[in-house]
Design a protein around this motif. Structure first.
Motif, mmCIF file in Angstrom:
data_model
loop_
_atom_site.group_PDB
_atom_site.id
_atom_site.type_symbol
_atom_site.label_atom_id
_atom_site.label_comp_id
_atom_site.label_asym_id
_atom_site.label_seq_id
_atom_site.Cartn_x
_atom_site.Cartn_y
_atom_site.Cartn_z
ATOM 1 N N GLY A 62 0.803 -1.209 0.000
ATOM 2 C CA GLY A 62 0.000 0.000 0.000
ATOM 3 C C GLY A 62 0.835 1.258 0.000
ATOM 4 N N ASP A 63 1.917 1.266 0.779
ATOM 5 C CA ASP A 63 2.779 2.444 0.855
ATOM 6 C C ASP A 63 3.634 2.623 -0.391
ATOM 7 O OD1 ASP A 63 1.820 3.090 3.372
ATOM 8 O OD2 ASP A 63 3.319 1.872 4.395
ATOM 9 N N VAL A 64 3.876 1.548 -1.134
ATOM 10 C CA VAL A 64 4.656 1.646 -2.373
ATOM 11 C C VAL A 64 3.898 2.443 -3.424
ATOM 12 C CG1 VAL A 64 5.732 0.328 -4.242
ATOM 13 C CG2 VAL A 64 5.825 -0.544 -1.900
ATOM 14 N N LEU A 65 2.580 2.329 -3.445
ATOM 15 C CA LEU A 65 1.773 2.842 -4.552
ATOM 16 C C LEU A 65 1.092 4.171 -4.278
ATOM 17 C CD1 LEU A 65 0.019 -0.536 -5.442
ATOM 18 C CD2 LEU A 65 1.997 0.466 -6.592
ATOM 19 N N GLU A 66 1.243 4.723 -3.081
ATOM 20 C CA GLU A 66 0.382 5.836 -2.678
ATOM 21 C C GLU A 66 0.600 7.125 -3.474
ATOM 22 O OE1 GLU A 66 1.318 8.659 -0.851
ATOM 23 O OE2 GLU A 66 3.447 8.205 -0.709
ATOM 24 N N LYS A 67 1.653 7.221 -4.274
ATOM 25 C CA LYS A 67 1.849 8.418 -5.092
ATOM 26 C C LYS A 67 1.105 8.365 -6.422
ATOM 27 C CE LYS A 67 6.412 9.649 -3.236
ATOM 28 N NZ LYS A 67 7.843 9.869 -3.561
ATOM 29 N N LEU A 68 0.522 7.234 -6.774
ATOM 30 C CA LEU A 68 -0.216 7.128 -8.030
ATOM 31 C C LEU A 68 -1.561 7.842 -7.910
ATOM 32 C CD1 LEU A 68 0.362 3.401 -9.023
ATOM 33 C CD2 LEU A 68 1.558 5.408 -9.878
ATOM 34 N N PRO A 69 -2.069 8.417 -8.997
ATOM 35 C CA PRO A 69 -3.384 9.058 -8.933
ATOM 36 C C PRO A 69 -4.468 8.030 -8.635
ATOM 37 C CG PRO A 69 -2.584 8.922 -11.201
ATOM 38 C CD PRO A 69 -1.447 8.533 -10.325
ATOM 39 N N ARG A 584 0.171 15.069 -11.008
ATOM 40 C CA ARG A 584 -0.820 14.029 -10.743
ATOM 41 C C ARG A 584 -1.811 14.544 -9.715
ATOM 42 N NH1 ARG A 584 3.416 9.050 -9.507
ATOM 43 N NH2 ARG A 584 4.748 9.396 -11.343
ATOM 44 N N GLY A 585 -3.026 14.032 -9.770
ATOM 45 C CA GLY A 585 -4.011 14.444 -8.788
ATOM 46 C C GLY A 585 -5.234 13.561 -8.805
ATOM 47 N N ASP A 586 -6.007 13.619 -7.718
ATOM 48 C CA ASP A 586 -7.266 12.893 -7.655
ATOM 49 C C ASP A 586 -8.189 13.532 -6.629
ATOM 50 O OD1 ASP A 586 -6.798 11.485 -4.977
ATOM 51 O OD2 ASP A 586 -5.124 10.701 -6.122
ATOM 52 N N LEU A 606 -2.685 16.352 -4.704
ATOM 53 C CA LEU A 606 -1.940 16.745 -5.896
ATOM 54 C C LEU A 606 -0.473 16.415 -5.698
ATOM 55 C CD1 LEU A 606 -3.468 20.305 -6.498
ATOM 56 C CD2 LEU A 606 -3.986 18.234 -7.807
ATOM 57 N N LEU A 607 0.194 16.046 -6.779
ATOM 58 C CA LEU A 607 1.640 15.832 -6.769
ATOM 59 C C LEU A 607 2.233 16.548 -7.971
ATOM 60 C CD1 LEU A 607 3.671 12.624 -6.028
ATOM 61 C CD2 LEU A 607 4.110 13.903 -8.130
ATOM 62 N N GLY A 608 3.249 17.361 -7.715
ATOM 63 C CA GLY A 608 3.979 18.021 -8.789
ATOM 64 C C GLY A 608 5.454 17.708 -8.684
ATOM 65 N N TRP A 625 0.796 17.263 -1.990
ATOM 66 C CA TRP A 625 -0.097 18.064 -1.161
ATOM 67 C C TRP A 625 -1.415 17.331 -0.969
ATOM 68 C CZ3 TRP A 625 -4.898 20.328 -2.423
ATOM 69 C CH2 TRP A 625 -5.413 21.187 -1.443
ATOM 70 N N TYR A 626 -1.873 17.284 0.283
ATOM 71 C CA TYR A 626 -3.136 16.644 0.638
ATOM 72 C C TYR A 626 -4.034 17.689 1.304
ATOM 73 C CZ TYR A 626 -0.459 12.370 -0.034
ATOM 74 O OH TYR A 626 0.336 11.377 -0.552
ATOM 75 N N ASP A 627 -5.245 17.835 0.804
ATOM 76 C CA ASP A 627 -6.182 18.779 1.377
ATOM 77 C C ASP A 627 -6.721 18.241 2.706
ATOM 78 O OD1 ASP A 627 -7.741 21.003 1.622
ATOM 79 O OD2 ASP A 627 -9.161 20.489 0.032
ATOM 80 N N LYS A 628 -7.319 19.116 3.492
ATOM 81 C CA LYS A 628 -7.996 18.666 4.701
ATOM 82 C C LYS A 628 -9.211 17.824 4.309
ATOM 83 C CE LYS A 628 -10.961 22.754 4.985
ATOM 84 N NZ LYS A 628 -11.369 23.924 5.789
ATOM 85 N N GLN A 629 -9.647 16.976 5.206
ATOM 86 C CA GLN A 629 -10.879 16.221 4.989
ATOM 87 C C GLN A 629 -11.815 16.502 6.149
ATOM 88 O OE1 GLN A 629 -13.264 15.232 3.303
ATOM 89 N NE2 GLN A 629 -12.400 13.417 2.297
#
Length: 700
Positions: A62-69, A584-586, A606-608, A625-629
């Motif tokens: 799970g931690d390997v892939l977390e940068k993918l959109p 990248r973003g989602d 978002l990832l730049g 960058w991760y927004d608040k939830q």
């Protein structure tokens, strides 16, 4: 370019060089997921390999892939982290080893590790959208397919081939090493052996262990205890509230080993492998969980024992023995070109310790097998049909055996077809699945039939840019955990109650996408919506049992909406030097039909990145960058926004022709406090602090 790219078109055969592959002029990458080699519209596949896999390597997939959109992680602890795809987790995400399930209990609870070692992975594929019905209709969110070489998949054209990786870091005092050896015997047989070892201490974190709101609650409880004269209790609560710098009980130790062999004759092959995966890791406890202010009076010795038990560290020892088979039979030029077979057997045990005492023991014996007939291409028509069988025997004994003993049998048939109509491409997929779930202890035996299907239409321009739309209907049977749970589940801080009358969960889905190249830029954007009937979810009842809030599995209509995408553009491309920008973003929004938000939905992210590439060096800097939830389910807590800044330098001392890569990286450079909203433990398990890592990978 050394970054994950969604497929615009996919080559038919695997390239022998699977390390540091870069996009060719047509933007093509190799995908090996069985049945989706050509059917890339439905697959929506991303691939992580080479230097990107080395850069993002972690102990859990799970931690390997977390940068993918579209991908997050459960991040329960450094020792247990499962992928979250498009906001879906648990039963709705399937984790595979070369097309066959992991056959463990990581889907049962977030504190259970996935029994796959990323250290020996050759590459990892993420399958999104309807194509995952090839592997199980329950995987509505998607599937993660980890490819290793435990069964050799191709001949070795050298006397011996060695792959190795070693690394160390500062945040957890990590040291790890993994390697494999492939040896050919004549032209027909290849023997393989691999092994790995990984060890970490408790993880360094940027600030306080507990989040602000929980810390305020603990300090308030401490003041109340002190006012009642309970000085020792008050001091323990303050100590828990103010703990910082290190995440207690987060150390890990993991090792794995596999031996395999494959026989090749013409275009046919048959291989087997035997392996073991062993891990021990701490389970961080919720600070103050052993203290129940206001309930101690009159509790006597029982209350004291309960408080003492709450302070006992919990750890998990896990071991899986596994056997695998893989076959490919060349069938010539008839209707079918190839018969592919794949099977796996697992004998899995994990023991949860409370201090030195055995708490709960989980035993799982499982078998999964599949066979596929690949059709010869007739004009523009191609496809595959197949069948799959799965069996799991689940046993649990101990204080946290909240799921009774049960068995699951599942059989499915599926098909995937594609036809070209000039610039248009039409693809269809279908799956029928029958599932039997039974528990003699509960006295319940349920049978479920599920039908799933998808249809996709794509248009491709002369420049290779593809536009498309996909419609799908997916259906899954409820799991044994959803049907039979009845007891305290300390990992999720809930008393969970299943419902033996649950029906199948059904979802209609629509997705629009654009993939390919616009000029020099590579783009992949998808917008999707899922409408659920009888969505299965855990709902708070407001009651308490064993000092835990009671949650019950219910069914209701629900909807998921999401946008995900990535853009890669070469700012400079002058042959020996390239400067590439990645974005990248989602975004995901998920709620019940009455508008109530669903829990643990990842926020906007978002990832730049900028990456300079030469023959010998790749230099990359990126910001995540991760927004608040703050769209919260009942009784859920919010997470603040945060940003992580990372940098790395990859050095190939002998150029690209010699497959040795030295990677120096710095993650979370500014030591930012971050908490992943998809995690059950986000309020007391923050992300890792500033971390420097050195790794060396070789393929000789």
């Amino acid at each position: 370019m050394a970054t994950a790219q969604d497929t615009a078109a996919v080559q038919e055969e695997l390239d022998d060089d699977v390390h540091d592959r870069r996009l060719n002029a047509a933007g093509e990458i190799v995908v090996s997921a069985v049945g989706v080699t050509q059917l890339d519209v439905l697959a929506g596949t991303s691939v992580v390999e080479g230097v990107e896999l080395q850069r993002n390597l972690a102990g859990q997939v799970g931690d390997v892939l977390e940068k993918l959109p579209g991908v997050s992680a459960t991040s329960f602890s450094p020792g247990a982290s499962r992928p979250v795809l498009r906001g879906f987790s648990g039963e709705r995400v399937k984790v595979l080893v070369d097309g066959i399930g992991a056959i463990d209990v990581s889907n049962t609870s977030a504190d259970h590790a996935v029994t796959i070692d990323p250290l020996t992975a050759e590459r990892i594929e993420v399958l999104r959208g309807p194509a995952v019905m090839l592997y199980g209709s329950q995987a509505i969110g998607g599937a993660v397919n980890v490819i290793d070489k435990r069964i050799p998949q191709r001949r070795v054209n050298e006397p011996i081939h060695i792959d190795a990786l070693v690394s160390a870091n500062t945040a957890a005092n990590l040291y790890e090493a993994g390697g494999s050896i492939d040896v050919p015997v004549g032209d027909s047989v290849v023997f393989h052996v691999n092994g790995s070892y990984r060890n970490t201490d408790d993880v360094s974190i940027p600030g306080f262990v507990v989040a602000d709101d929980l810390r305020a609650d603990l300090l308030q409880d401490a003041a109340a205890e002190e006012a009642e004269g309970e000085i020792e209790e008050a001091e323990e609560l303050r100590e828990a509230a103010l703990q910082k710098g290190t995440l207690p009980n987060s150390a890990t130790e993991t090792w794995s080993a596999d031996v395999g062999a494959a026989f090749f004759k013409g275009d046919s092959s048959l291989g087997i492998a035997l392996g073991v995966y062993d891990t021990s890791y701490g389970v961080p406890g919720r600070p103050g969980a052993g203290h129940h202010h206001g309930e101690e009076e009159g509790a006597g010795e029982a209350g004291a024992a309960e408080e003492e038990e709450g302070d006992v560290p919990v750890s998990i020892d896990m071991r899986q023995y596994r056997a695998d088979l893989r076959g490919s039979l060349d069938m010539g030029d008839g209707l079918f070109s190839e018969l592919r077979t794949r099977a796996g057997f697992s004998d899995y045990t994990h023991t949860e310790f409370e201090g030195d005492e055995v708490g709960t023991v989980f035993d799982v014996t499982g078998v999964e097998a599949r066979a596929e007939l690949v059709q010869n291409t007739r004009g523009t028509w191609k496809g595959t049909i197949g069948a799959q069988y799965y069996f799991r025997d689940f046993r649990a004994e101990g204080a946290e055996a909240y799921v009774p003993d049960n068995d699951t049998d599942q059989f499915a048939v599926f098909a995937l077809q594609e036809v070209g109509l000039g610039p248009f491409q039409l693809e269809g997929a279908g799956r029928y699945e029958t599932t039997n779930v039974r528990s003699q202890i509960v006295g319940v035996d349920r049978n479920f039939d599920a039908v799933s299907g998808a249809l996709s239409l794509a248009y491709e321009t002369e420049n290779g840019l593809r536009f498309g739309i996909t419609g799908s209907r997916a259906e899954r049977a409820p799991s044994a955990e959803e049907l039979f749970s009845n007891g305290p589940h300390i990992a999720t801080q809930a008393f969970e109650i299943g419902d033996t009358q649950l029906s199948t969960e059904k979802a209609w889905g629509a997705e629009a996408f654009v993939r390919g190249r616009i000029g020099q830029a590579s783009v992949n954007i998808a917008v999707f919506q899922n409408w659920f009937d009888d969505y299965i979810y855990l709902s708070a009842t407001g009651a308490e049992e064993d000092d835990l809030p009671v949650f019950q599995y219910l069914q209701s209509d629900a909807r998921y909406f999401g946008v995900e995408g990535e853009l890669s553009y070469p700012i400079i491309d002058s042959g020996p030097f390239s400067l590439i920008a990645d974005l990248r973003g989602d975004y995901i929004r998920a709620e019940l039909s009455d508008g109530t938000p669903l829990p643990r939905i990842p926020p906007l992210s978002l990832l730049g990145a900028l990456e300079a590439q030469t023959d010998r060096f790749d230099i990359r800097g990126e910001v995540q960058w991760y927004d608040k939830q703050d769209r919260l389910a009942p009784f859920e807590t919010a997470t603040d926004s945060f940003a992580l800044v990372n940098a790395s330098i990859a050095w190939r001392p002998f150029g690209e022709q010699n497959r040795i890569t030295v990677l120096l990286q710095a993650d979370n450079i500014f030591d930012t406090d971050g908490r992943r909203h998809a995690s059950f433990t986000k309020d007391f398990v923050p992300l890792t602090g500033r971390n420097f890592k050195l790794s060396v990978r070789a393929s000789l």
